[in-house]
Design an enzyme around this catalytic site. Structure first.
Site, PDB file in Angstrom:
ATOM      1  N   MET A   1      46.053  13.023  -6.176  1.00  0.00           N
ATOM      2  CA  MET A   1      47.099  12.703  -7.155  1.00  0.00           C
ATOM      3  C   MET A   1      47.649  13.998  -7.745  1.00  0.00           C
ATOM      4  O   MET A   1      48.245  13.999  -8.815  1.00  0.00           O
ATOM      5  CB  MET A   1      46.540  11.794  -8.248  1.00  0.00           C
ATOM      6  CG  MET A   1      46.096  10.443  -7.670  1.00  0.00           C
ATOM      7  SD  MET A   1      46.013   9.131  -8.871  1.00  0.00           S
ATOM      8  CE  MET A   1      44.749   9.739  -9.957  1.00  0.00           C
TER       9      MET A   1
ATOM     10  N   HIS B   1      42.532  21.400  -7.818  1.00  0.00           N
ATOM     11  CA  HIS B   1      41.539  22.355  -8.298  1.00  0.00           C
ATOM     12  C   HIS B   1      40.570  22.634  -7.156  1.00  0.00           C
ATOM     13  O   HIS B   1      40.758  22.134  -6.040  1.00  0.00           O
ATOM     14  CB  HIS B   1      40.822  21.806  -9.545  1.00  0.00           C
ATOM     15  CG  HIS B   1      40.300  20.405  -9.357  1.00  0.00           C
ATOM     16  ND1 HIS B   1      39.239  20.108  -8.529  1.00  0.00           N
ATOM     17  CD2 HIS B   1      40.714  19.217  -9.861  1.00  0.00           C
ATOM     18  CE1 HIS B   1      39.011  18.798  -8.559  1.00  0.00           C
ATOM     19  NE2 HIS B   1      39.905  18.234  -9.351  1.00  0.00           N
TER      20      HIS B   1
ATOM     21  N   HIS C   1      39.433  19.822  -4.851  1.00  0.00           N
ATOM     22  CA  HIS C   1      40.371  19.461  -3.777  1.00  0.00           C
ATOM     23  C   HIS C   1      40.342  20.515  -2.673  1.00  0.00           C
ATOM     24  O   HIS C   1      40.423  20.188  -1.485  1.00  0.00           O
ATOM     25  CB  HIS C   1      41.805  19.375  -4.317  1.00  0.00           C
ATOM     26  CG  HIS C   1      42.010  18.289  -5.329  1.00  0.00           C
ATOM     27  ND1 HIS C   1      42.244  18.551  -6.655  1.00  0.00           N
ATOM     28  CD2 HIS C   1      42.022  16.938  -5.200  1.00  0.00           C
ATOM     29  CE1 HIS C   1      42.409  17.418  -7.311  1.00  0.00           C
ATOM     30  NE2 HIS C   1      42.261  16.422  -6.460  1.00  0.00           N
TER      31      HIS C   1
ATOM     32  N   GLN D   1      47.210   2.239  -9.945  1.00  0.00           N
ATOM     33  CA  GLN D   1      45.773   2.322 -10.255  1.00  0.00           C
ATOM     34  C   GLN D   1      45.502   2.681 -11.716  1.00  0.00           C
ATOM     35  O   GLN D   1      44.353   2.829 -12.114  1.00  0.00           O
ATOM     36  CB  GLN D   1      45.080   3.295  -9.306  1.00  0.00           C
ATOM     37  CG  GLN D   1      45.384   4.759  -9.511  1.00  0.00           C
ATOM     38  CD  GLN D   1      44.808   5.613  -8.399  1.00  0.00           C
ATOM     39  OE1 GLN D   1      45.293   5.627  -7.279  1.00  0.00           O
ATOM     40  NE2 GLN D   1      43.734   6.332  -8.696  1.00  0.00           N
TER      41      GLN D   1
ATOM     42  N   ARG E   1      41.537  16.106 -14.854  1.00  0.00           N
ATOM     43  CA  ARG E   1      41.582  15.806 -16.301  1.00  0.00           C
ATOM     44  C   ARG E   1      40.993  16.927 -17.141  1.00  0.00           C
ATOM     45  O   ARG E   1      41.254  16.988 -18.341  1.00  0.00           O
ATOM     46  CB  ARG E   1      40.819  14.505 -16.586  1.00  0.00           C
ATOM     47  CG  ARG E   1      41.555  13.261 -16.132  1.00  0.00           C
ATOM     48  CD  ARG E   1      40.917  12.018 -16.706  1.00  0.00           C
ATOM     49  NE  ARG E   1      41.772  10.866 -16.550  1.00  0.00           N
ATOM     50  CZ  ARG E   1      41.831  10.112 -15.465  1.00  0.00           C
ATOM     51  NH1 ARG E   1      41.066  10.404 -14.432  1.00  0.00           N
ATOM     52  NH2 ARG E   1      42.646   9.076 -15.390  1.00  0.00           N
TER      53      ARG E   1
HETATM   54  O1  PAF Z   1      40.796  10.012  -6.189  1.00  0.00           O
HETATM   55  C1  PAF Z   1      42.029  10.074  -6.385  1.00  0.00           C
HETATM   56  O2  PAF Z   1      42.580  11.124  -6.715  1.00  0.00           O
HETATM   57  C2  PAF Z   1      42.867   8.825  -6.200  1.00  0.00           C
HETATM   58  O3  PAF Z   1      42.194   7.691  -6.623  1.00  0.00           O
HETATM   59  C3  PAF Z   1      43.381   8.649  -4.746  1.00  0.00           C
HETATM   60  C4  PAF Z   1      42.237   8.441  -3.777  1.00  0.00           C
HETATM   61  C5  PAF Z   1      44.181   9.886  -4.349  1.00  0.00           C
HETATM   62  C6  PAF Z   1      44.288   7.427  -4.673  1.00  0.00           C
HETATM   63  O4  PAF Z   1      45.391   7.548  -5.500  1.00  0.00           O
END
Ligand code: PAF
Length: 283
Positions: free
Chosen positions: A30, A34, A37, A61, A187
């Site tokens: 999303m 950081h 990722h 979500q 966050r």
């Molecule tokens: O873990 C996340 O960042 C989100 O839930 C994902 C898997 C990218 C789905 O939007």
């Protein structure tokens, strides 16, 4: 690295890779990238010919719209990082591109999606399944990479993959932590330096609790973790559940399963920011 914003362009680009038998790794994100990722992208780059990283702040979500509004958005910086990490494609579509019509699909995989985050964030995992299933259909990856920080999310996605018969491998990647032990999360950028320091007590208490399990009952350990974290000024536990690592059903005794994980959500600071973490006791 290509930055692509439409599904048509993404599919056209990947068609050649599929035709030529290239392996494709997908890292759904999303944004607000950081080091956590980075570890997923680097692993995908090592293991696949092509790595697609999606950057999409998925509205379906977020049951709490103020949470969505304050989520950090850093697309340009994210693309620069992805280039450094060696990604092939950054896929950054608009909400209208992904949801030209409201997504009315319902996913239900209890208990994995109904307990813990599922109970406190109604509809959250339905939204995760909506976007992740769409990404799987668009990209048709051989492997998809997810951070174990979102431990419950991986269990739900595994159920969805089995249910819908997606032919791909889910690759869980270890939590990346700051030096203090705080699990890396987009966050965290919303925390002040002092709050970050405060938040580090979460993992410290979880780690200590592994030592208590030798002498104490599961319920005592659970309560002691909650009490220790709540005793820190600025932290408030929303839930601490000790569950079977596969089914996510609550366990009540250390001998009940060979795979036991403690999952916690804590509010930190004055805003407050919701942080999640987990610790493996067995397995
Ligand atoms: O873990 C996340 O960042 C989100 O839930 C994902 C898997 C990218 C789905 O939007």
């Amino acid at each position: 690295m290509k930055v692509i914003s439409t599904i048509a362009e993404l599919k056209a680009d990947l068609a050649l890779a599929h035709e030529n038998g290239k392996t494709i790794g997908l890292v759904p994100t999303m944004g607000a990238l950081h080091e956590g990722h980075a570890s997923l992208v680097r692993r995908s780059v090592e293991e696949n010919d092509v790595t697609v990283v999606s950057i999409f702040l998925n509205p379906t979500q977020f049951n709490d719209k103020t949470d969505l509004a304050k989520y950090p958005r850093t697309l340009e910086a994210d693309c620069r990082l992805l280039e450094q990490y060696g990604a092939t494609i950054a896929f950054a579509p608009s909400v209208e591109e992904i949801y030209p019509e409201p997504d009315t699909r319902q996913f239900s995989y209890p208990p994995t999606d109904s307990v813990m985050e599922g109970a406190f964030r109604p509809g959250h995992f339905n939204g995760v399944c909506q976007i992740v299933s769409k990404l799987f259909m668009m990209v048709e990856p051989d492997r998809a990479y997810f951070g174990e920080k979102d431990f419950q999310q991986i269990a739900v996605i595994r159920r969805m993959v089995d249910d819908l018969g997606f032919c791909l491998q889910i690759v869980p990647c270890p939590v990346v932590r700051e030096e203090s032990g705080l699990a890396m999360s987009s966050r965290n950028t919303l925390l002040t330096d002092a709050e970050r320091q405060t938040a580090s007590h979460i993992y410290q208490a979880l780690r200590r609790s592994r030592e208590w399990m030798e002498q104490e009952s599961l319920e005592n350990v659970r309560q002691r973790v909650v009490a220790e974290i709540n005793a820190v000024d600025g932290l408030e536990v929303q839930y601490y559940s000790i569950v079977d690592g596969r089914t996510l059903a609550d366990v009540s005794d250390w001998n009940e399963s060979d795979d036991i994980v403690g999952c916690i959500t804590v509010y930190c600071g004055s805003q407050p920011i919701r942080l999640i973490d987990h610790i493996r006791y067995k397995g």
